[in-house]
Motif scaffolding. Sequence first.
Motif, PDB file in Angstrom:
ATOM      1  N   ALA A   1       0.828  -1.212   0.000  1.00  0.00           N
ATOM      2  CA  ALA A   1       0.000   0.000   0.000  1.00  0.00           C
ATOM      3  C   ALA A   1       0.858   1.255   0.000  1.00  0.00           C
ATOM      4  O   ALA A   1       0.566   2.227  -0.718  1.00  0.00           O
ATOM      5  N   ILE A   2       1.932   1.269   0.785  1.00  0.00           N
ATOM      6  CA  ILE A   2       2.797   2.446   0.853  1.00  0.00           C
ATOM      7  C   ILE A   2       3.481   2.682  -0.487  1.00  0.00           C
ATOM      8  O   ILE A   2       3.553   3.824  -0.975  1.00  0.00           O
ATOM      9  N   ILE A   3       3.986   1.624  -1.095  1.00  0.00           N
ATOM     10  CA  ILE A   3       4.676   1.774  -2.378  1.00  0.00           C
ATOM     11  C   ILE A   3       3.718   2.269  -3.455  1.00  0.00           C
ATOM     12  O   ILE A   3       4.060   3.135  -4.270  1.00  0.00           O
ATOM     13  N   ARG A   4       2.499   1.739  -3.451  1.00  0.00           N
ATOM     14  CA  ARG A   4       1.532   2.135  -4.471  1.00  0.00           C
ATOM     15  C   ARG A   4       1.071   3.577  -4.294  1.00  0.00           C
ATOM     16  O   ARG A   4       0.862   4.295  -5.268  1.00  0.00           O
ATOM     17  N   ARG A   5       0.890   4.013  -3.058  1.00  0.00           N
ATOM     18  CA  ARG A   5       0.326   5.346  -2.812  1.00  0.00           C
ATOM     19  C   ARG A   5       1.384   6.435  -2.712  1.00  0.00           C
ATOM     20  O   ARG A   5       1.125   7.585  -3.085  1.00  0.00           O
ATOM     21  N   ALA A   6       2.549   6.092  -2.186  1.00  0.00           N
ATOM     22  CA  ALA A   6       3.591   7.106  -2.002  1.00  0.00           C
ATOM     23  C   ALA A   6       4.653   7.056  -3.083  1.00  0.00           C
ATOM     24  O   ALA A   6       5.370   8.042  -3.300  1.00  0.00           O
TER      25      ALA A   6
ATOM     26  N   VAL B   1       9.811   7.448  -2.199  1.00  0.00           N
ATOM     27  CA  VAL B   1       9.442   7.752  -0.813  1.00  0.00           C
ATOM     28  C   VAL B   1       9.493   6.494   0.043  1.00  0.00           C
ATOM     29  O   VAL B   1       9.910   6.537   1.213  1.00  0.00           O
ATOM     30  N   ALA B   2       9.091   5.372  -0.531  1.00  0.00           N
ATOM     31  CA  ALA B   2       9.114   4.115   0.223  1.00  0.00           C
ATOM     32  C   ALA B   2      10.530   3.756   0.667  1.00  0.00           C
ATOM     33  O   ALA B   2      10.742   3.289   1.794  1.00  0.00           O
ATOM     34  N   LEU B   3      11.514   3.985  -0.208  1.00  0.00           N
ATOM     35  CA  LEU B   3      12.897   3.701   0.187  1.00  0.00           C
ATOM     36  C   LEU B   3      13.360   4.679   1.262  1.00  0.00           C
ATOM     37  O   LEU B   3      14.056   4.285   2.207  1.00  0.00           O
TER      38      LEU B   3
ATOM     39  N   LEU C   1      14.761   3.510   5.039  1.00  0.00           N
ATOM     40  CA  LEU C   1      16.050   3.851   5.641  1.00  0.00           C
ATOM     41  C   LEU C   1      15.875   4.640   6.937  1.00  0.00           C
ATOM     42  O   LEU C   1      16.539   4.374   7.941  1.00  0.00           O
ATOM     43  N   GLY C   2      14.961   5.621   6.916  1.00  0.00           N
ATOM     44  CA  GLY C   2      14.700   6.381   8.137  1.00  0.00           C
ATOM     45  C   GLY C   2      14.103   5.518   9.230  1.00  0.00           C
ATOM     46  O   GLY C   2      14.491   5.621  10.398  1.00  0.00           O
TER      47      GLY C   2
ATOM     48  N   ALA D   1       8.299  13.541  -1.108  1.00  0.00           N
ATOM     49  CA  ALA D   1       6.960  13.903  -1.571  1.00  0.00           C
ATOM     50  C   ALA D   1       6.301  12.704  -2.235  1.00  0.00           C
ATOM     51  O   ALA D   1       6.833  12.156  -3.199  1.00  0.00           O
ATOM     52  N   PRO D   2       5.142  12.262  -1.732  1.00  0.00           N
ATOM     53  CA  PRO D   2       4.479  11.093  -2.320  1.00  0.00           C
ATOM     54  C   PRO D   2       4.202  11.279  -3.807  1.00  0.00           C
ATOM     55  O   PRO D   2       3.726  12.332  -4.243  1.00  0.00           O
ATOM     56  N   LYS D   3       4.531  10.262  -4.572  1.00  0.00           N
ATOM     57  CA  LYS D   3       4.286  10.277  -6.011  1.00  0.00           C
ATOM     58  C   LYS D   3       4.054   8.842  -6.458  1.00  0.00           C
ATOM     59  O   LYS D   3       5.009   8.094  -6.696  1.00  0.00           O
ATOM     60  N   PRO D   4       2.788   8.432  -6.554  1.00  0.00           N
ATOM     61  CA  PRO D   4       2.498   7.043  -6.936  1.00  0.00           C
ATOM     62  C   PRO D   4       3.145   6.692  -8.263  1.00  0.00           C
ATOM     63  O   PRO D   4       3.262   7.536  -9.159  1.00  0.00           O
TER      64      PRO D   4
END
Length: 399
Positions: free
Chosen positions: A70-75, A79-81, A85-86, A194-197
């Motif tokens: 879900a995070i990878i698809r929406r953000a 951003v997921a990487l 790391l954070g 910045a989220p960018k699907p």
Amino acid sequence: MSDRAPASRSLPVLVIVIILSATMLRGPILSVAPVARTIGADLQVGAGVVGLLTTIPVLCFAVCAPLAIAIIRRAGADVALSLTLGGVVVGSVLRSLDGIVMALIGTAVLGAFVTIGNVVLPIIIAREFSARRAHTMTGVYTAALNVGTMMVTVGTAPLADVVGWRWAVMSWSVLGLVSLAAWIALRGVRAAFAPKPGPRPDADAPRISVLRHGPTWLLAAAFCGQAFAFYAITAWLPTLLTDQGFSSNAAGAIAAIFQVGGMIGSLLLPVITLRSSILVGALCVGIGWLAVPLGFLFAPSLWLAWCIIGGLAQGGGITVVFIMINAFGDDEHTTAGRSGIVQGLGYAVAAAGPLVLGALHEVTDAWTLPLLVELVAVLLFLVPGVIVARHLRTPARAA
């Protein structure tokens, strides 16, 4: 998936980010193992509770896979990487604070963010590199997973003697900070946070539902076999060797050969897929994996050969699975779903590997039945893996 290669000036930085990120997907989790007794004594808990510090992340790999998708698809993958790391750094710090409760919470946080990284890094490799280079970078990525394991295995205990176990296990998060800094420098602050699907196919284009895609479930079965076999034999190989008469130190050194073989196998597998095909790569890995259970069952005196061959196979096994996840040529949205299903199921089954082999050894006081179970796991990798590879039917050079 993009067939473009990254610009030459950014390529070295991207490769460094991938390598450092991969070491962070295993190293911080396993850094507690070399100082487990020290942790138990300091926190006044038993071995079973300390064992949760390595078991919880593997369970998170399974439980948190839908969240990762879900995070990878929406953000978006970038951003997921960054979140991976954070989050790994934050989890590492929390785990090293006072008390067993905080250690367990930090471990869960660590496992959740590593799960995102497990899914997103292969996607970034497929997006940023041409098909031919992606095979090689997948091998580099999986080799780096083993490098992370070897680093913490060798370095944590001596470091703990100097600075204490809390600082020792937390110190590996520095690699995560370096990787995050390099990633932000490469992508820029906006792109990194910045989220960018990711791009999705046109509404009128035919869509593939990974839940209804037979090869996805076959690949999941193959990864179940690969992961179960790896985690089970990694946990019990030193004990198996000790029961054959080796000292604890000698058994540990021999088991290390198995892990070093994994690093080499990860790098050799792309050579096979590039020069021949994914099918040949899957067959080589499966046949090599068979050497471990069959070799120790029928010719245990040739332990060195089985450790070397099996080590090469286990490194090639995870590499060929990740190559196949990306080899369908789907968009980022679909690949994230496939990767999450394959890894989620695989790691769920893998978590049971050490427990199953240990229980069977304890009940039978022998290694015959555990090795037969290991054989079944290897076959579970080999048969579905070959079927998927035949389904792809595409030589790597033309993928």
